[in-house]
Design a protein around this motif. Structure first.
Motif, PDB file in Angstrom:
ATOM      1  N   VAL A 145      36.503  34.894  68.029  1.00  0.00           N
ATOM      2  CA  VAL A 145      36.023  35.721  69.139  1.00  0.00           C
ATOM      3  C   VAL A 145      36.722  37.082  69.136  1.00  0.00           C
ATOM      4  O   VAL A 145      36.078  38.120  69.322  1.00  0.00           O
ATOM      5  N   ALA A 146      38.038  37.107  68.888  1.00  0.00           N
ATOM      6  CA  ALA A 146      38.766  38.378  68.856  1.00  0.00           C
ATOM      7  C   ALA A 146      38.277  39.264  67.706  1.00  0.00           C
ATOM      8  O   ALA A 146      38.146  40.485  67.867  1.00  0.00           O
ATOM      9  N   ILE A 147      37.973  38.672  66.558  1.00  0.00           N
ATOM     10  CA  ILE A 147      37.439  39.442  65.424  1.00  0.00           C
ATOM     11  C   ILE A 147      36.062  40.009  65.766  1.00  0.00           C
ATOM     12  O   ILE A 147      35.759  41.169  65.474  1.00  0.00           O
ATOM     13  N   ILE A 148      35.217  39.189  66.383  1.00  0.00           N
ATOM     14  CA  ILE A 148      33.884  39.664  66.781  1.00  0.00           C
ATOM     15  C   ILE A 148      34.002  40.802  67.781  1.00  0.00           C
ATOM     16  O   ILE A 148      33.315  41.826  67.664  1.00  0.00           O
ATOM     17  N   PHE A 149      34.889  40.652  68.775  1.00  0.00           N
ATOM     18  CA  PHE A 149      35.076  41.717  69.761  1.00  0.00           C
ATOM     19  C   PHE A 149      35.584  42.994  69.095  1.00  0.00           C
ATOM     20  O   PHE A 149      35.161  44.091  69.445  1.00  0.00           O
ATOM     21  N   MET A 150      36.494  42.846  68.124  1.00  0.00           N
ATOM     22  CA  MET A 150      36.988  44.032  67.437  1.00  0.00           C
ATOM     23  C   MET A 150      35.860  44.684  66.641  1.00  0.00           C
ATOM     24  O   MET A 150      35.731  45.915  66.623  1.00  0.00           O
ATOM     25  N   GLY A 151      35.036  43.875  65.989  1.00  0.00           N
ATOM     26  CA  GLY A 151      33.890  44.413  65.258  1.00  0.00           C
ATOM     27  C   GLY A 151      32.927  45.140  66.182  1.00  0.00           C
ATOM     28  O   GLY A 151      32.425  46.228  65.843  1.00  0.00           O
ATOM     29  N   LEU A 152      32.658  44.564  67.346  1.00  0.00           N
ATOM     30  CA  LEU A 152      31.796  45.230  68.323  1.00  0.00           C
ATOM     31  C   LEU A 152      32.415  46.532  68.805  1.00  0.00           C
ATOM     32  O   LEU A 152      31.717  47.543  68.960  1.00  0.00           O
ATOM     33  N   PHE A 153      33.720  46.514  69.036  1.00  0.00           N
ATOM     34  CA  PHE A 153      34.427  47.724  69.461  1.00  0.00           C
ATOM     35  C   PHE A 153      34.293  48.820  68.401  1.00  0.00           C
ATOM     36  O   PHE A 153      33.912  49.946  68.703  1.00  0.00           O
ATOM     37  N   LEU A 154      34.611  48.464  67.165  1.00  0.00           N
ATOM     38  CA  LEU A 154      34.587  49.464  66.089  1.00  0.00           C
ATOM     39  C   LEU A 154      33.176  49.973  65.811  1.00  0.00           C
ATOM     40  O   LEU A 154      32.980  51.178  65.593  1.00  0.00           O
ATOM     41  N   SER A 155      32.186  49.086  65.836  1.00  0.00           N
ATOM     42  CA  SER A 155      30.815  49.543  65.563  1.00  0.00           C
ATOM     43  C   SER A 155      30.295  50.438  66.685  1.00  0.00           C
ATOM     44  O   SER A 155      29.613  51.438  66.425  1.00  0.00           O
ATOM     45  N   THR A 156      30.631  50.109  67.926  1.00  0.00           N
ATOM     46  CA  THR A 156      30.210  50.953  69.049  1.00  0.00           C
ATOM     47  C   THR A 156      30.929  52.295  69.006  1.00  0.00           C
ATOM     48  O   THR A 156      30.299  53.348  69.217  1.00  0.00           O
ATOM     49  N   ALA A 157      32.227  52.273  68.735  1.00  0.00           N
ATOM     50  CA  ALA A 157      32.980  53.528  68.634  1.00  0.00           C
ATOM     51  C   ALA A 157      32.416  54.389  67.501  1.00  0.00           C
ATOM     52  O   ALA A 157      32.299  55.614  67.639  1.00  0.00           O
ATOM     53  N   TRP A 158      32.058  53.765  66.390  1.00  0.00           N
ATOM     54  CA  TRP A 158      31.497  54.514  65.266  1.00  0.00           C
ATOM     55  C   TRP A 158      30.131  55.101  65.622  1.00  0.00           C
ATOM     56  O   TRP A 158      29.818  56.240  65.282  1.00  0.00           O
ATOM     57  N   GLU A 159      29.341  54.323  66.334  1.00  0.00           N
ATOM     58  CA  GLU A 159      28.001  54.779  66.724  1.00  0.00           C
ATOM     59  C   GLU A 159      28.074  56.011  67.629  1.00  0.00           C
ATOM     60  O   GLU A 159      27.234  56.911  67.518  1.00  0.00           O
ATOM     61  N   TYR A 160      29.052  56.060  68.500  1.00  0.00           N
ATOM     62  CA  TYR A 160      29.180  57.163  69.456  1.00  0.00           C
ATOM     63  C   TYR A 160      30.313  58.125  69.091  1.00  0.00           C
ATOM     64  O   TYR A 160      30.814  58.846  69.941  1.00  0.00           O
ATOM     65  N   ARG A 161      30.706  58.149  67.833  1.00  0.00           N
ATOM     66  CA  ARG A 161      31.832  58.988  67.393  1.00  0.00           C
ATOM     67  C   ARG A 161      31.599  60.470  67.668  1.00  0.00           C
ATOM     68  O   ARG A 161      32.528  61.189  68.015  1.00  0.00           O
ATOM     69  N   ALA A 162      30.375  60.925  67.541  1.00  0.00           N
ATOM     70  CA  ALA A 162      30.092  62.349  67.771  1.00  0.00           C
ATOM     71  C   ALA A 162      30.314  62.721  69.233  1.00  0.00           C
ATOM     72  O   ALA A 162      30.791  63.820  69.532  1.00  0.00           O
ATOM     73  N   ALA A 163      29.996  61.810  70.146  1.00  0.00           N
ATOM     74  CA  ALA A 163      30.196  62.089  71.572  1.00  0.00           C
ATOM     75  C   ALA A 163      31.659  61.909  71.969  1.00  0.00           C
ATOM     76  O   ALA A 163      32.153  62.604  72.863  1.00  0.00           O
ATOM     77  N   ILE A 164      32.359  60.988  71.296  1.00  0.00           N
ATOM     78  CA  ILE A 164      33.767  60.756  71.626  1.00  0.00           C
ATOM     79  C   ILE A 164      34.641  61.887  71.088  1.00  0.00           C
ATOM     80  O   ILE A 164      35.569  62.335  71.752  1.00  0.00           O
ATOM     81  N   PHE A 165      34.332  62.351  69.891  1.00  0.00           N
ATOM     82  CA  PHE A 165      35.100  63.425  69.245  1.00  0.00           C
ATOM     83  C   PHE A 165      34.234  64.664  69.076  1.00  0.00           C
ATOM     84  O   PHE A 165      33.933  65.073  67.953  1.00  0.00           O
ATOM     85  N   PRO A 166      33.843  65.331  70.170  1.00  0.00           N
ATOM     86  CA  PRO A 166      32.903  66.462  70.045  1.00  0.00           C
ATOM     87  C   PRO A 166      33.495  67.666  69.306  1.00  0.00           C
ATOM     88  O   PRO A 166      32.750  68.443  68.723  1.00  0.00           O
ATOM     89  N   TYR A 167      34.790  67.813  69.291  1.00  0.00           N
ATOM     90  CA  TYR A 167      35.398  68.984  68.676  1.00  0.00           C
ATOM     91  C   TYR A 167      35.524  68.842  67.156  1.00  0.00           C
ATOM     92  O   TYR A 167      35.816  69.797  66.470  1.00  0.00           O
TER      93      TYR A 167
END
Length: 169
Positions: A145-167
């Motif tokens: 479960v912790a690995i799945i949650f980490m995978g979900l975290f990383l994939s979501t962060a990657w998907e929205y990387r442009a909005a998270i790191f706009p500069y």
């Protein structure tokens, strides 16, 4: 602020992963807090259904982690002393500088716990095996479960990387 929430959330998912092995840290709930922090950023849109389902999974796994070792111990004729011995053996196994201490420690702890409870050798060995099997099952479940949650975290962060790191775009 988004970057701070992302980094703190990543820290929570890492600690949650470690917590899947350490009995003092609630692994999946900590990993879930990491997901929550990611979804609290302005960059990632709210998805309360996703957060609700993952929270339910984290809480169910957290509860099962207390039930499964007890079931394993009872099914093989063990006592509370075996469960306590398993936990102490895990901590000693983590701190001991021997290879496989995380596996050998819980088994030996359960065996010593059962022997201290005045069980004969055969009964103690059987109960120690049950306690150890329950511990491994719970740990594996939390780790997955912790690995799945980490995978979900990383994939979501990657998907929205442009909005998270706009500069940085």
């Amino acid at each position: 602020m988004d970057i701070a929430l992302l980094l703190i959330g990543l820290l929570f998912t890492i600690v949650g992963l470690i917590g899947s092995f350490l009995p003092v840290l609630p692994g999946p709930p900590l990993s879930w807090v990491g997901l929550l922090l990611l979804y609290l950023t302005d960059a990632v849109p709210d998805d309360w259904w996703f957060l609700g389902i993952t929270a339910a999974v984290a809480l169910i796994v957290f509860a099962l982690d207390y039930v499964i070792p007890a079931i394993g111990t009872k099914k093989f004729g063990g006592t509370r002393a075996g469960v306590i011995g398993t936990t102490i053996g895990l901590i000693v196994g983590l701190l001991a500088p021997i290879p496989g201490g995380i596996i050998v420690g819980p088994f030996l702890g359960a065996l010593i716990g059962e022997l201290s409870n005045k069980a004969d050798n055969k009964t103690a060995l059987k109960a120690a095996f049950g306690s150890f099997l329950g511990f491994l099952t719970g740990t594996f479940m939390k780790f997955v479960v912790a690995i799945i949650f980490m995978g979900l975290f990383l994939s979501t962060a990657w998907e929205y990387r442009a909005a998270i790191f706009p500069y940085f775009n």
